[in-house]
Design an enzyme around this catalytic site. Structure first.
Site, mmCIF file in Angstrom:
data_model
loop_
_atom_site.group_PDB
_atom_site.id
_atom_site.type_symbol
_atom_site.label_atom_id
_atom_site.label_comp_id
_atom_site.label_asym_id
_atom_site.label_seq_id
_atom_site.Cartn_x
_atom_site.Cartn_y
_atom_site.Cartn_z
ATOM 1 N N TYR A 1 17.988 27.708 -0.294
ATOM 2 C CA TYR A 1 18.215 29.140 -0.522
ATOM 3 C C TYR A 1 19.705 29.452 -0.580
ATOM 4 C CZ TYR A 1 13.361 30.172 0.981
ATOM 5 O OH TYR A 1 12.007 30.255 1.106
ATOM 6 N N ARG B 1 20.982 26.489 43.653
ATOM 7 C CA ARG B 1 20.095 27.141 42.692
ATOM 8 C C ARG B 1 20.459 26.742 41.261
ATOM 9 N NH1 ARG B 1 21.386 32.463 44.149
ATOM 10 N NH2 ARG B 1 22.167 32.876 42.081
ATOM 11 N N LYS C 1 12.793 29.241 34.962
ATOM 12 C CA LYS C 1 12.492 30.420 34.135
ATOM 13 C C LYS C 1 12.492 30.038 32.654
ATOM 14 C CE LYS C 1 17.397 31.685 34.204
ATOM 15 N NZ LYS C 1 18.404 32.452 34.982
ATOM 16 N N CYS D 1 15.792 26.457 6.332
ATOM 17 C CA CYS D 1 14.700 27.374 5.974
ATOM 18 C C CYS D 1 13.827 27.636 7.209
ATOM 19 C CB CYS D 1 13.842 26.770 4.865
ATOM 20 S SG CYS D 1 14.789 26.166 3.449
ATOM 21 N N ARG E 1 24.995 43.030 37.402
ATOM 22 C CA ARG E 1 23.627 43.016 36.889
ATOM 23 C C ARG E 1 22.761 43.559 38.018
ATOM 24 N NH1 ARG E 1 21.549 37.382 34.289
ATOM 25 N NH2 ARG E 1 21.152 36.898 36.457
ATOM 26 N N ASP F 1 10.816 26.565 7.857
ATOM 27 C CA ASP F 1 10.011 25.423 8.297
ATOM 28 C C ASP F 1 10.592 24.068 7.927
ATOM 29 O OD1 ASP F 1 7.996 27.394 8.935
ATOM 30 O OD2 ASP F 1 7.660 27.491 6.772
ATOM 31 N N HIS G 1 24.826 36.117 42.514
ATOM 32 C CA HIS G 1 24.924 35.289 41.305
ATOM 33 C C HIS G 1 26.347 35.388 40.751
ATOM 34 C CE1 HIS G 1 23.316 33.005 38.031
ATOM 35 N NE2 HIS G 1 23.405 33.960 37.126
HETATM 36 C C1 LIG Z 1 19.402 31.639 35.516
HETATM 37 C C2 LIG Z 1 19.866 31.812 36.896
HETATM 38 C C3 LIG Z 1 20.328 30.715 37.636
HETATM 39 C C4 LIG Z 1 20.559 29.353 37.020
HETATM 40 O O1 LIG Z 1 21.708 29.431 36.203
HETATM 41 P P1 LIG Z 1 22.303 28.087 35.547
HETATM 42 O O2 LIG Z 1 23.557 28.553 34.901
HETATM 43 O O3 LIG Z 1 21.296 27.639 34.543
HETATM 44 O O4 LIG Z 1 22.496 27.123 36.632
HETATM 45 C C5 LIG Z 1 20.623 30.901 38.969
HETATM 46 N N1 LIG Z 1 20.491 32.125 39.536
HETATM 47 C C6 LIG Z 1 20.088 33.213 38.854
HETATM 48 C C7 LIG Z 1 19.998 34.522 39.549
HETATM 49 C C8 LIG Z 1 19.773 33.095 37.509
HETATM 50 O O5 LIG Z 1 19.379 34.178 36.833
#
Ligand SMILES: *Cc1c(COP(=O)(O)O)cnc(C)c1O
Length: 388
Positions: A271, A230, A39, A318, A137, A320, A171
């Site tokens: 700055y 995952r 992602k 800054c 979530r 850039d 998760h």
């Molecule tokens: C982003 C995400 C992961 C990966 O998380 P990491 O901490 O980068 O390993 C796994 N499962 C879900 C649902 C996520 O949103």
């Protein structure tokens, strides 16, 4: 779009990715699948090239967080199954089916909407049921107060037309933390996950892929993994756990010293005049700023790595450009390449100094920074995300 610029760029080391993949895979045992989380443009590394590489290395699944990201991978020739972890409006169900995307399903309401749209489109949408075991979530709540209701809802969802329920997942909120309270919370989340799986099995609802192990759990709780790991961040060789495992950072953010100037003592730089030279100073100007993703909060805090040693950032970053102190590095000058983050200059450390996590710093590397893909020490592709 091709880029021939050599201003500021992110080198993406596909050999490091391969090293990390193999090291993680060796830990996972022979049976579990590897889902690569790609992602947010692979945490800023470039999702198409990273995904193609993971596919070639043998990963079984990928995950993204918007249907547009999945379509980008399909256009890039990626054929692996792709799980859309995030919220998708039901009116995109047709696109989900057409792209061969597996959609997370987080509530009965969402499932009914997907089901209706899939039936109307004359197809079936592959789905993974998302359980909320304590992240608070997305997902069917699995705490005591909601458990029985969620169980009934999931049973009904799995019988809806137009959905092909392949998997179930949850998760973890603190699997990367090793304090006793965090360990206890991860255990509790996993117990809730298993409890829901076994109550569903009693009702005849079974899944071919159960998964819960993000990076933290891949490292610290591999026994919880079920059918698939995952991992996200550790795949890119980032984070404290990656360092401990000897994984290699995949991204090196690099730039070139564009100009060098001498200043008298008591000269202010940039700055806001937040830095004042305390001695005769030799200062380098770099073509990288917060619009390239180098967060302004790192002003006067971060440093860049050079062949001869590190050079602190002086004054405000800054949009850039930014300035660095070369007074103690007389051999370093115009045209020399410096590393902003990478194997010599840990993005984890920069994140700590910025009061954030490394994820945010690599995701922030912006679209005007070309990604240069390296394999066996040579460039194999480059990509610039600016509009053609
Ligand atoms: C982003 C995400 C992961 C990966 O998380 P990491 O901490 O980068 O390993 C796994 N499962 C879900 C649902 C996520 O949103």
């Amino acid at each position: 779009m091709e880029s021939t610029l050599k201003r500021t760029w992110a080198e993406i080391d596909l050999d490091a990715l391969g090293h990390n993949y193999r090291a993680l895979r060796a830990q996972m045992g022979p049976r579990a699948r590897f889902l690569g989380v790609v992602k947010a443009d692979s945490y800023g590394h470039g999702a198409v090239h990273i995904s193609r590489e993971l596919e070639a290395l043998g990963a079984e699944y990928l995950a993204i967080s918007s249907v547009d990201e999945a379509q980008e991978l399909r256009r890039g020739g990626v054929g692996l199954p792709i799980l859309q972890l995030g919220l998708t409006p039901a009116d995109q169900t047709g696109a989900v089916i057409k792209s061969g995307v597996t959609q997370a399903v987080w509530s009965e309401r969402a499932a009914e909407d997907f089901s209706r749209e899939a039936v109307a489109a004359g197809g079936r949408m592959r789905a993974h049921i998302k359980l909320d075991t304590g992240m608070s979530r997305l997902g069917f709540q699995c705490d005591e107060a909601h458990f029985d209701r969620s169980l009934e809802e999931i049973c009904r969802v799995c019988a809806l037309p137009g959905l092909e329920v392949e998997g179930v997942f949850t998760h973890f909120a603190v699997s990367d933390e090793d304090q006793e309270s965090s360990r206890a919370y991860t255990q509790l989340q996993h117990q809730r996950f298993e409890a829901m799986l076994s109550r569903l099995a009693e009702r005849g609802v079974r899944f071919s892929i159960c998964h819960c192990a993000n990076s933290g759990a891949t490292v610290s709780y591999p026994q919880f993994a079920h059918d698939m790991f995952r991992p996200g961040i550790i795949t890119y060789g980032i984070g404290d756990q990656a360092e401990a495992l000897g994984l290699r950072p995949v991204m090196s953010l690099k730039t070139v010293i564009g100009a060098v100037k001498d200043f008298a003592p008591d000269t202010t730089i940039s700055y806001g005049r937040t830095f004042r030279t305390g001695r005769p100073s030799r200062v380098g100007v770099l073509p990288i700023g917060y619009a390239d993703g180098l967060h302004r909060v790192l002003s006067n805090r971060w440093r860049v790595w050079t062949e001869a040693g590190t050079a602190p950032i002086l004054g405000r970053i800054c949009m850039d450009m930014c300035m660095i102190d070369l007074t103690d590095l007389p051999g370093v000058g115009e045209g020399d390449v410096v590393e902003v983050y990478g194997p010599h200059n840990s993005v984890n450390e920069a994140a700590r100094l910025a009061g954030t996590i490394s994820y945010e710093l690599t995701c922030a590397v912006s679209k005007r920074v070309p990604r240069i893909y390296m394999k066996n020490g040579v460039e194999v592709a480059r990509e610039l995300l600016l509009r053609a």
